[in-house]
Design a protein around this motif. Structure first.
Motif, PDB file in Angstrom:
ATOM      1  N   LEU A  97       9.680  83.559  10.563  1.00  0.00           N
ATOM      2  CA  LEU A  97       8.213  83.597  10.694  1.00  0.00           C
ATOM      3  C   LEU A  97       7.528  83.291   9.367  1.00  0.00           C
ATOM      4  CD1 LEU A  97       7.528  86.692  12.978  1.00  0.00           C
ATOM      5  CD2 LEU A  97       7.083  84.286  13.494  1.00  0.00           C
ATOM      6  N   LEU A  98       8.047  83.858   8.296  1.00  0.00           N
ATOM      7  CA  LEU A  98       7.422  83.669   6.988  1.00  0.00           C
ATOM      8  C   LEU A  98       7.658  82.273   6.410  1.00  0.00           C
ATOM      9  CD1 LEU A  98       8.275  87.085   5.337  1.00  0.00           C
ATOM     10  CD2 LEU A  98       6.043  86.317   6.156  1.00  0.00           C
ATOM     11  N   ASN A  99       8.840  81.756   6.636  1.00  0.00           N
ATOM     12  CA  ASN A  99       9.220  80.469   6.061  1.00  0.00           C
ATOM     13  C   ASN A  99      10.026  79.691   7.108  1.00  0.00           C
ATOM     14  OD1 ASN A  99       9.713  78.388   4.312  1.00  0.00           O
ATOM     15  ND2 ASN A  99      11.166  79.520   3.041  1.00  0.00           N
TER      16      ASN A  99
ATOM     17  N   THR B  68       6.885  79.269  15.868  1.00  0.00           N
ATOM     18  CA  THR B  68       6.820  78.303  14.769  1.00  0.00           C
ATOM     19  C   THR B  68       7.134  76.867  15.194  1.00  0.00           C
ATOM     20  OG1 THR B  68       9.119  78.747  14.164  1.00  0.00           O
ATOM     21  CG2 THR B  68       7.415  80.044  13.055  1.00  0.00           C
ATOM     22  N   SER B  69       7.538  76.636  16.428  1.00  0.00           N
ATOM     23  CA  SER B  69       7.960  75.303  16.858  1.00  0.00           C
ATOM     24  C   SER B  69       6.824  74.547  17.545  1.00  0.00           C
ATOM     25  CB  SER B  69       9.138  75.424  17.820  1.00  0.00           C
ATOM     26  OG  SER B  69       9.514  74.166  18.304  1.00  0.00           O
TER      27      SER B  69
ATOM     28  N   ALA C 120      12.625  74.946  22.418  1.00  0.00           N
ATOM     29  CA  ALA C 120      13.233  75.707  21.321  1.00  0.00           C
ATOM     30  C   ALA C 120      13.820  77.010  21.826  1.00  0.00           C
ATOM     31  CB  ALA C 120      12.202  75.975  20.232  1.00  0.00           C
ATOM     32  N   ILE C 121      13.078  77.706  22.692  1.00  0.00           N
ATOM     33  CA  ILE C 121      13.568  78.988  23.224  1.00  0.00           C
ATOM     34  C   ILE C 121      14.792  78.768  24.104  1.00  0.00           C
ATOM     35  CG2 ILE C 121      12.999  80.871  24.805  1.00  0.00           C
ATOM     36  CD1 ILE C 121      10.177  80.790  23.694  1.00  0.00           C
ATOM     37  N   LEU C 122      14.738  77.781  24.995  1.00  0.00           N
ATOM     38  CA  LEU C 122      15.877  77.533  25.885  1.00  0.00           C
ATOM     39  C   LEU C 122      17.112  77.106  25.107  1.00  0.00           C
ATOM     40  CD1 LEU C 122      14.094  75.706  28.826  1.00  0.00           C
ATOM     41  CD2 LEU C 122      14.939  78.055  28.763  1.00  0.00           C
TER      42      LEU C 122
END
Length: 186
Positions: A92-94, A137-138, A144-146
């Motif tokens: 999340l941060l980077n 973030t995507s 991305a989740i799948l």
């Protein structure tokens, strides 16, 4: 085999693989630490402090979980799940940093070191946190989740049982595996 008939060179033991794994774990942690600093830190003072701090915490916990001498299940679960959650927070941060790799390494060691009944829920917590991070973030959140979720569950599913440990409480067959209720009838 009599002592005089034994070979003079020591045979390769399973512990040799554990030593190799421990050395590779330290090398991997060093590479991630270097890549975190070399890859650049995100803008903002809070993120510049939080990213190296979370990286150190995550790698320290991951190395504790990967250590040969640590066998306490509760300690392993705690260290590895928290390391994976730190990896998700790093994502999340980077987003271009090593958060994904750290959470994936935590899931891999959970699958290698813990019995399946503990590994699956522990890795699921980390996988959900990493999937939510990827979603946040995507640009292509659903894919991305799948992609992330499917790979992580499959990577843990196949390796979550230690050698010699039955896959289910009733494995082994016979009367002993069925709690003494007698032979099975066709």
């Amino acid at each position: 085999m009599k002592p005089q008939d034994r070979p003079q060179t020591p045979a390769r033991r399973p512990s040799d693989h554990r030593r190799t794994f421990a050395a590779l774990a330290r090398l991997t942690a060093a590479a991630i630490a270097v890549s975190t600093v070399a890859g650049g830190l995100p803008p903002g003072m809070a993120a510049r402090v939080a990213v190296p701090a979370l990286t150190v915490v995550a790698l320290a916990l991951w190395l504790i979980g990967a250590a040969r001498g640590v066998t306490e299940t509760r300690l392993l679960v705690g260290c590895l799940v928290i390391a994976g959650l730190c990896g998700a927070a790093l994502g999340l941060l980077n987003p271009s940093g090593p958060g994904f790799v750290i959470s994936y390494m935590a899931i891999a060691v959970i699958g290698l070191r813990l019995p399946r009944r503990i590994a699956l829920p522990g890795s699921a917590v980390v996988a959900v946190a990493a999937a939510l991070t990827e979603w946040r973030t995507s640009d292509h959140a659903v894919s991305a989740i799948l992609n992330l979720g499917g790979r992580r569950v499959l990577s843990v599913r196949g390796v979550g049982v230690r050698r010699g440990e039955p896959r289910s409480p009733h494995a082994g067959g016979g009367a002993a595996g069925r709690r003494g209720r007698g032979p099975r009838r066709p």
